[in-house]
Design an enzyme around this catalytic site. Structure first.
Site, PDB file in Angstrom:
ATOM      1  N   SER A  49     -10.181  -0.295   6.119  1.00 49.63           N
ATOM      2  CA  SER A  49      -9.342  -0.030   5.186  1.00 49.63           C
ATOM      3  C   SER A  49      -8.532  -1.251   4.583  1.00 49.63           C
ATOM      4  O   SER A  49      -8.031  -1.307   3.631  1.00 49.63           O
ATOM      5  CB  SER A  49      -8.248   1.132   5.308  1.00 49.63           C
ATOM      6  OG  SER A  49      -9.118   2.299   5.459  1.00 49.63           O
ATOM      7  N   LYS A  58       0.933  -1.217   0.051  1.00 44.92           N
ATOM      8  CA  LYS A  58       0.033   0.032   0.123  1.00 44.92           C
ATOM      9  C   LYS A  58       0.711   1.208   0.066  1.00 44.92           C
ATOM     10  O   LYS A  58       1.827   1.406   0.690  1.00 44.92           O
ATOM     11  CB  LYS A  58      -0.795   0.026   1.213  1.00 44.92           C
ATOM     12  CG  LYS A  58      -1.810   1.121   1.281  1.00 44.92           C
ATOM     13  CD  LYS A  58      -2.754   0.928   2.395  1.00 44.92           C
ATOM     14  CE  LYS A  58      -3.903   1.947   2.821  1.00 44.92           C
ATOM     15  NZ  LYS A  58      -4.534   1.952   4.003  1.00 44.92           N
ATOM     16  N   SER A  81      -9.251   2.141   2.451  1.00 46.91           N
ATOM     17  CA  SER A  81      -8.236   2.843   1.557  1.00 46.91           C
ATOM     18  C   SER A  81      -6.918   2.138   0.988  1.00 46.91           C
ATOM     19  O   SER A  81      -6.439   2.586   0.013  1.00 46.91           O
ATOM     20  CB  SER A  81      -7.475   3.929   2.470  1.00 46.91           C
ATOM     21  OG  SER A  81      -6.722   3.300   3.520  1.00 46.91           O
TER      22      SER A  81
END
Length: 538
Positions: free
Chosen positions: A238, A139, A214
Site C-alpha cells: 500500500s 493517509k 491503499s
C-alpha cells in the site's frame, strides 16, 4: 513443492470468482467520462520542485516564510486541476483539506514567529525542528486530530480523529504542517483508491489511470507536487504500489520500527508482523530524515547513521515470480528497466548483480493470503473483512451486497465486495504446504541477503492500470505482498517514464533491520535515472 488437489481447486475457484465479478462489473457499472490522455499541467512554482530538506533549509534561513510557502503550495494545488478536475480527485474532500487550509496557515504563522524569536541560530532550529514549515499530507486511515477518520467506509462517515497517530505526531513535532488527509481504498484492502464517501482518485500522469492503493491519495498528491511529504501504511504494497504508479519514492520499513497505532482498521491476528508505516516523497534525500523522525524511540533498532559503501554490497536481481497462474506476466518494459538498473549498478559500482530465482514466489498470493489470517499467540484469529464491512452492526454478507451493488443500493465498492467473496473461498484449515513453502522461502532469502545483500524485484507486473482494471487481475499485488510476509524493508524507486508516459520503477529489498542499505541504493538510483518526473512535463 506442488500444491495439493484441494489447493489447486482453490486457485481455480479464485479465478472463477474474479471472472464472474468482471462480467458483473461490465454489465452493471456506470460509465465514467472519458479522461484518456489527460494529465496535469506542468508545475510552474519552483517551491514545489524542492525536497523537504531544501525547503526546510530555506525557511530556517528566512529565504521563504513558512506562511508564504504553505499558501503558495495550496494555491498551486488549486491551479493543478484542469476542466473542473475537483479538489476531491487528489485530496479527500474540501473539509479534509483542513477547512481551506485555515488551520495550516495559522500554524505557518506560528512557525514564522518561532523563527523570529529563535536566538540560537539555524543549527539549533535544524536540530529541534528539521521539517520546520514543510507541508505534509496524511493517509486518511491515520488519525490526524480534527480530520475525517473513515477509511472510506460509509458507516464511519462523520467520524473525526481526536488524536494524532504516533508517526503523524512525531512529524508535526519536527515542524511539519499537515495540509489534510488523502483518499484510500475502502478499508485499505484494494490497490485502487475508491470508496463511496469520497469517490475515486486519479493518477496525475493520466487521469484515466489508477494511483494505486491503499495509499493512493498520498501517491497522487505527491506525484502531482501538491504536497511535499506524506505518510503511508503497507501490509500488501500500500506504500509501494502508489509510489510506483505515481513515480515517487516510498519506504516500507522493517515491521515494528515505526508505530502503527491509531490507524483504522487496526491490525489483528498476526498482522502486526507484516504491517509497516513509512515515508512517501518525491525526493530520495527526504526518506532518511523522515524515517529517523517517524521511528521515534525505536530509531536505534536501525543503523540509519551508518555510512553505506555501495561497492561493498552484494547485489541480486529477481526478474519475476516464476510464472504464477494468478498473476500477469511482467511486461517487457519493466523487465528491461530492471535489467538496465542491474547493468548500471555493475558499471557504476564495479559490482556483480547476480540473477536468482525462488520457485516459492509462484505461490506469493497463497502465502500472503494464508499468513494474513493466522491467529495471534493467544490463538485469536484476525477480524474478518466482512465484519469490518458491517461495522458497527452485523458482518456484511458479500453475496447480498453484490446483488445490492447490481441495482445501485450497496454502500460498498465492488472491489470491497470482491475481497469479501475471496475471503469466503479460504479453506478452513491452514494448508501446511503453504506454511512449509513460506518457511523455506524465508530461510533462503534471509541467507541470501544477510547484513550486506540487496535484491531488485518488480514492483508490479504492469505500469499503472486503467480505472477498475485491477478487478481483471486482483492478485498482481502479490509482487509487493510477498515482501510483507518476509518482514523485509524495501524502498520503491522511480526510474523515469515508459512508452505510455507512465512511471517505471523497481523495489529494492534488504535484510531485516537493514533499511539503511535500500535508502542508500535509492539515492544512487535517483542520481542515475533522474527520480521523480513532473507529470505535466513533455
Amino acid at each position: 513443492m506442488a500444491l495439493s488437489r484441494l489447493e489447486r481447486a482453490q486457485v481455480w475457484l479464485l479465478k472463477a470468482v474474479t471472472e464472474v465479478l468482471v462480467i458483473v462489473f461490465r454489465f452493471f457499472s456506470p460509465r465514467r467520462p472519458a479522461l484518456s490522455g489527460k494529465k496535469l499541467p506542468p508545475v510552474r512554482n519552483p517551491l514545489l520542485l524542492m525536497s523537504a530538506t531544501q525547503l526546510a533549509k530555506k525557511i530556517r534561513r528566512k529565504e521563504k516564510t513558512s506562511g508564504l510557502t504553505t499558501f503558495t503550495e495550496v494555491t498551486s494545488v488549486n491551479s493543478l486541476f484542469p476542466d473542473n478536475f475537483l479538489w476531491s480527485q487528489l485530496l479527500v474532500s474540501v473539509r479534509a483539506a483542513r477547512l481551506w487550509f485555515a488551520a495550516a496557515l495559522q500554524e505557518a504563522a506560528q512557525v514564522d514567529k518561532l523563527i523570529e524569536e529563535e536566538t540560537g541560530g539555524e543549527e539549533v532550529l535544524e536540530d529541534r525542528l528539521p521539517l520546520l514549515g514543510v507541508p505534509l499530507s496524511v493517509k486518511e486511515s491515520y488519525a490526524l486530530q480534527g480530520m475525517p477518520f473513515t477509511t472510506g467506509l460509509v458507516s464511519r462517515r462523520g467520524i473525526v480523529a481526536t488524536v494524532d497517530a504516533p508517526p503523524v505526531a512525531l512529524l508535526k513535532r519536527a515542524g511539519a504542517i499537515p495540509l489534510g488527509v488523502t483518499n484510500t481504498s475502502e478499508l485499505c484492502m484494494w490497490y485502487e483508491s475508491h470508496n463511496h464517501i469520497y469517490g475515486i482518485t486519479n493518477n496525475p500522469y493520466d487521469l484515466e489511470r489508477i494511483p494505486g492503493g491503499s495509499s493512493g491519495g498520498e501517491g497522487s498528491i505527491l506525484g502531482a507536487a501538491g504536497s511535499v511529504i506524506g505518510v503511508g501504511s503497507d501490509i500488501g504494497g500500500s506504500i509501494r504500489m502508489p509510489c510506483f504508479f505515481n513515480g515517487i519514492f516510498g519506504h516500507k520499513t522493517t515491521p515494528g520500527v515505526v508505530s502503527c497505532e491509531n490507524q483504522y482498521p487496526p491490525s489483528s491476528g498476526r498482522q502486526e508482523e507484516y504491517l509497516s508505516s513509512g515515508p512517501m516523497c518525491r525526493y530520495a534525500e527526504d526518506l532518511l530524515p523522515m524515517l529517523k523522525i517517524m521511528a521515534g524511540p525505536r530509531v536505534d533498532m536501525l543503523s540509519l547513521n551508518t555510512k553505506v559503501d555501495l561497492k561493498k554490497l552484494r547485489f541480486f536481481t529477481i526478474p519475476h515470480d516464476g510464472g504464477s497462474p494468478l498473476t500477469t506476466p511482467v511486461s517487457k518494459e519493466l523487465v528491461d528497466i530492471q535489467r538496465k538498473v542491474a547493468e548500471r549498478l555493475e558499471a557504476d559500482l564495479g559490482v556483480k548483480v547476480q540473477e536468482v530465482h525462488f520457485p516459492e514466489l509462484r505461490y506469493s498470493f497463497q502465502i500472503w493470503d494464508t499468513y494474513m489470517v493466522l491467529p495471534d499467540k493467544e490463538g485469536k484469529p484476525p477480524q474478518m473483512f466482512a465484519e469490518l464491512m458491517g461495522e458497527p452492526g452485523r458482518p456484511a454478507w458479500p453475496l447480498w451486497e453484490l446483488l445490492k451493488w447490481m441495482i445501485g443500493r450497496s454502500d460498498h465498492t465492488l472491489a470491497a465486495i470482491a475481497v469479501g467473496l475471496i475471503e469466503m473461498t479460504r479453506m478452513s484449515k491452514t494448508p501446511s504446504s503453504i506454511i512449509q513453502m513460506k518457511e523455506k522461502l524465508q530461510k533462503e532469502v534471509d541467507e541470501l541477503l544477510g547484513a550486506d545483500g540487496v535484491f531488485l524485484y518488480p514492483s508490479h507486473p504492469k505500469v499503472a492500470p486503467k480505472h477498475h482494471h485491477p478487478l481483471l487481475r486482483p492478485f498482481d499485488f502479490s509482487y509487493t505482498g510477498i515482501i510483507n510476509m518476509l518482514g523485509l524493508p524495501v524502498t520503491q524507486c522511480p526510474l523515469g517514464v515508459g512508452e505510455e508516459g507512465l512511471p517505471l520503477g523497481v523495489q529494492v529489498v534488504a535484510g531485516k533491520l537493514q533499511d539503511h542499505l535500500t535508502l542508500a541504493v535509492a539515492l544512487h538510483l535517483e542520481k542515475t535515472f533522474g527520480g521523480w518526473k513532473d507529470p505535466g512535463a513533455n
